[in-house]
Scaffold this motif. Structure first.
Motif, PDB file in Angstrom:
ATOM      1  N   PHE A  41      32.003  51.228  55.068  1.00 26.85           N
ATOM      2  CA  PHE A  41      32.376  51.446  56.646  1.00 26.85           C
ATOM      3  C   PHE A  41      33.325  50.346  56.847  1.00 26.85           C
ATOM      4  N   TRP A  42      32.740  49.132  56.521  1.00 26.74           N
ATOM      5  CA  TRP A  42      33.652  47.814  57.097  1.00 26.74           C
ATOM      6  C   TRP A  42      35.128  47.678  56.255  1.00 26.74           C
ATOM      7  N   PHE A  43      35.046  48.383  54.946  1.00 25.75           N
ATOM      8  CA  PHE A  43      36.306  48.434  54.265  1.00 25.75           C
ATOM      9  C   PHE A  43      37.106  49.580  54.856  1.00 25.75           C
ATOM     10  N   SER A  44      36.706  50.624  55.350  1.00 26.40           N
ATOM     11  CA  SER A  44      37.460  51.496  56.223  1.00 26.40           C
ATOM     12  C   SER A  44      38.104  50.717  57.470  1.00 26.40           C
ATOM     13  N   ILE A  45      37.392  50.043  58.135  1.00 25.02           N
ATOM     14  CA  ILE A  45      37.836  49.425  59.416  1.00 25.02           C
ATOM     15  C   ILE A  45      38.776  48.425  58.952  1.00 25.02           C
ATOM     16  N   LYS A  46      38.859  47.809  58.072  1.00 30.25           N
ATOM     17  CA  LYS A  46      39.824  46.772  57.385  1.00 30.25           C
ATOM     18  C   LYS A  46      41.190  47.662  57.220  1.00 30.25           C
ATOM     19  N   LYS A  47      40.978  48.837  56.415  1.00 26.22           N
ATOM     20  CA  LYS A  47      42.132  49.509  56.273  1.00 26.22           C
ATOM     21  C   LYS A  47      42.941  49.594  57.486  1.00 26.22           C
ATOM     22  N   LEU A  48      42.265  50.226  58.555  1.00 22.96           N
ATOM     23  CA  LEU A  48      42.940  50.544  59.723  1.00 22.96           C
ATOM     24  C   LEU A  48      43.511  49.082  60.378  1.00 22.96           C
ATOM     25  N   SER A  49      42.752  48.276  60.322  1.00 18.72           N
ATOM     26  CA  SER A  49      43.559  46.960  60.803  1.00 18.72           C
ATOM     27  C   SER A  49      44.728  46.609  60.021  1.00 18.72           C
ATOM     28  N   SER A  50      44.842  46.893  58.943  1.00 17.64           N
ATOM     29  CA  SER A  50      46.201  46.779  58.243  1.00 17.64           C
ATOM     30  C   SER A  50      47.287  47.400  58.886  1.00 17.64           C
ATOM     31  N   LEU A  51      47.096  48.413  59.748  1.00 20.41           N
ATOM     32  CA  LEU A  51      48.216  49.182  60.646  1.00 20.41           C
ATOM     33  C   LEU A  51      48.601  48.248  61.563  1.00 20.41           C
ATOM     34  N   ASN A  52      48.295  47.184  61.838  1.00 20.46           N
ATOM     35  CA  ASN A  52      48.317  46.042  62.948  1.00 20.46           C
ATOM     36  C   ASN A  52      48.261  46.685  64.361  1.00 20.46           C
ATOM     37  N   PRO A  53      46.997  47.307  64.620  1.00 17.81           N
ATOM     38  CA  PRO A  53      46.952  48.073  65.965  1.00 17.81           C
ATOM     39  C   PRO A  53      46.989  46.755  67.025  1.00 17.81           C
ATOM     40  N   ILE A  54      47.306  47.415  68.313  1.00 12.50           N
ATOM     41  CA  ILE A  54      47.443  46.377  69.552  1.00 12.50           C
ATOM     42  C   ILE A  54      45.942  45.908  69.782  1.00 12.50           C
ATOM     43  N   PHE A  55      45.167  46.988  69.643  1.00 16.15           N
ATOM     44  CA  PHE A  55      43.412  46.275  69.998  1.00 16.15           C
ATOM     45  C   PHE A  55      42.907  47.395  69.440  1.00 16.15           C
ATOM     46  N   MET A  56      41.505  47.105  69.242  1.00 14.41           N
ATOM     47  CA  MET A  56      40.310  48.056  68.917  1.00 14.41           C
ATOM     48  C   MET A  56      39.571  48.250  69.975  1.00 14.41           C
ATOM     49  N   SER A  57      39.159  49.365  70.571  1.00 13.31           N
ATOM     50  CA  SER A  57      38.015  49.208  71.570  1.00 13.31           C
ATOM     51  C   SER A  57      36.720  49.818  71.183  1.00 13.31           C
ATOM     52  N   VAL A  58      35.843  49.689  71.894  1.00 16.48           N
ATOM     53  CA  VAL A  58      34.503  50.093  71.791  1.00 16.48           C
ATOM     54  C   VAL A  58      33.670  50.513  72.784  1.00 16.48           C
ATOM     55  N   THR A  59      33.281  51.879  72.650  1.00 16.61           N
ATOM     56  CA  THR A  59      32.603  52.384  73.855  1.00 16.61           C
ATOM     57  C   THR A  59      31.253  51.876  74.277  1.00 16.61           C
ATOM     58  N   TYR A  60      30.941  51.942  75.489  1.00 14.93           N
ATOM     59  CA  TYR A  60      29.663  51.328  76.021  1.00 14.93           C
ATOM     60  C   TYR A  60      28.451  52.365  76.679  1.00 14.93           C
ATOM     61  N   GLY A  61      27.402  52.215  75.705  1.00 19.61           N
ATOM     62  CA  GLY A  61      26.419  53.297  76.103  1.00 19.61           C
ATOM     63  C   GLY A  61      25.252  52.909  77.059  1.00 19.61           C
ATOM     64  N   ALA A  62      25.748  52.387  78.155  1.00 23.32           N
ATOM     65  CA  ALA A  62      24.655  51.866  79.100  1.00 23.32           C
ATOM     66  C   ALA A  62      23.513  52.762  79.352  1.00 23.32           C
ATOM     67  N   ASN A  63      23.805  54.250  79.474  1.00 18.08           N
ATOM     68  CA  ASN A  63      22.680  55.303  79.646  1.00 18.08           C
ATOM     69  C   ASN A  63      22.202  55.829  78.316  1.00 18.08           C
ATOM     70  N   ASN A  64      22.546  55.234  77.302  1.00 24.00           N
ATOM     71  CA  ASN A  64      21.656  55.646  75.782  1.00 24.00           C
ATOM     72  C   ASN A  64      21.390  54.241  75.174  1.00 24.00           C
ATOM     73  N   GLY A  65      21.115  53.150  75.848  1.00 26.55           N
ATOM     74  CA  GLY A  65      20.564  52.168  75.065  1.00 26.55           C
ATOM     75  C   GLY A  65      21.597  51.385  73.957  1.00 26.55           C
ATOM     76  N   ASN A  66      22.934  51.458  74.187  1.00 30.32           N
ATOM     77  CA  ASN A  66      23.634  51.052  73.104  1.00 30.32           C
ATOM     78  C   ASN A  66      24.577  49.740  73.826  1.00 30.32           C
ATOM     79  N   LYS A  67      24.445  49.410  75.175  1.00 31.66           N
ATOM     80  CA  LYS A  67      25.150  48.508  75.635  1.00 31.66           C
ATOM     81  C   LYS A  67      25.278  46.982  74.851  1.00 31.66           C
ATOM     82  N   ASP A  68      23.921  46.752  74.446  1.00 33.42           N
ATOM     83  CA  ASP A  68      23.704  45.341  73.640  1.00 33.42           C
ATOM     84  C   ASP A  68      24.598  45.471  72.154  1.00 33.42           C
TER      85      ASP A  68
END
Length: 290
Positions: A41-68
């Motif tokens: 999983f993290w190797f795949s993330i690393k591959k994407l980062s090699s494309l030099n993205p401006i940013f990576m966003s992460v969703t916020y699941g306040a109503n499903n317990g994922n906010k932490d």
């Protein structure tokens, strides 16, 4: 695939071999249930980062317990990739005191780019106390965050009209947001008309198209039905009225995403936000072949 070729024929004779070096990419992830996922999983993330993205966003699941999980994943993503990490923040389930604590926590940890959203509410009877505009104002009072907001090329399902939708977006920008990221779409002309309408009401901030590559059409189509997103009949025909194998459908989604980005690039769009659904390898193969 003939339908795909027909609808993107205008790109057939243009050489896009160097498009990847001329565009800005960004990617969205959702927090995995466990941060200590396998190395692949993290190797795949690393591959994407090699494309030099401006940013990576992460969703916020306040109503499903994922906010932490959002906070923890954003920190790990930032540390692991050295790419700017942008957490989503929603305000419909939080009070101002809670939101301030979260924002201060992000700022102190060097996370200074936020996607400010209202968020989904459980039912229509819920009394809405804060909207995305209010969250933008709150964040700007705390620190000089770089703030993105959402935009809807095909109108938000709850909006009364296209014009009112545009004015909500304009309010968010004028309250301190610096750019907007759109809901995903499949009709390029709808996006281009939306871009023109934004300029028509004085919105000059960057409007970044959201692209959702189709790996599982049934899953994506459910999203479309929930969010009132138009799916052209020719795309439905590719998936629903054919005997394509799973591998062939995979290739359709792959080529469709590439052709959408190429077509938008031809229209002067140079920024693209890809909704990954945590399918990093699929997204990498698309971007690497632009």
């Amino acid at each position: 695939m003939n339908l795909l070729n027909k609808h993107f024929m205008k790109n057939k004779y243009k050489n896009y071999s160097s498009i990847l070096n001329k565009i800005n990419l960004s990617f969205e992830f959702f927090p995995p249930s466990k941060l200590d996922l396998n190395q692949l999983f993290w190797f795949s993330i690393k591959k994407l980062s090699s494309l030099n993205p401006i940013f990576m966003s992460v969703t916020y699941g306040a109503n499903n317990g994922n906010k932490d999980n959002t906070y923890n994943f954003v920190k790990k993503l930032k540390s692991y990739t050295k790419i700017t990490s942008m957490p989503h923040m929603t305000c419909v389930h939080e009070n101002k005191s809670q939101l301030k604590k979260i924002a201060v926590k992000y700022w102190k940890n060097g996370i200074k780019h936020i996607l400010a959203l209202r968020g989904d509410y459980p039912d229509k009877n819920t009394k809405i106390k804060m909207y995305a505009k209010d969250l933008v104002i709150l964040l700007k009072k705390i620190a000089d965050f770089k703030i993105s907001v959402a935009a809807y090329p095909e109108i938000h399902p709850e909006s009364k009209s296209l014009q009112s939708d545009l004015m909500y977006l304009k309010d968010k920008i004028e309250s301190g947001a610096h750019q907007a990221i759109t809901q995903f779409f499949f009709d390029i002309d709808n996006f281009l008309r939306f871009r023109d309408r934004c300029l028509g009401v004085g919105i000059t901030a960057k409007i970044i198209p959201g692209i959702l590559p189709i790996k599982d059409f049934n899953q994506v189509y459910k999203f479309c039905l929930l969010s009132n997103i138009y799916v052209p009949n020719w795309i439905k025909d590719l998936y629903l009225k054919s005997n394509q194998s799973v591998n062939e459908k995979y290739k359709i989604g792959y080529q469709l995403a590439i052709n959408m980005i190429q077509s938008l690039y031809k229209e002067g769009v140079y920024d693209f936000h890809l909704y990954t659904l945590n399918k990093s390898d699929f997204i990498y193969s698309i971007c690497n072949n632009l």
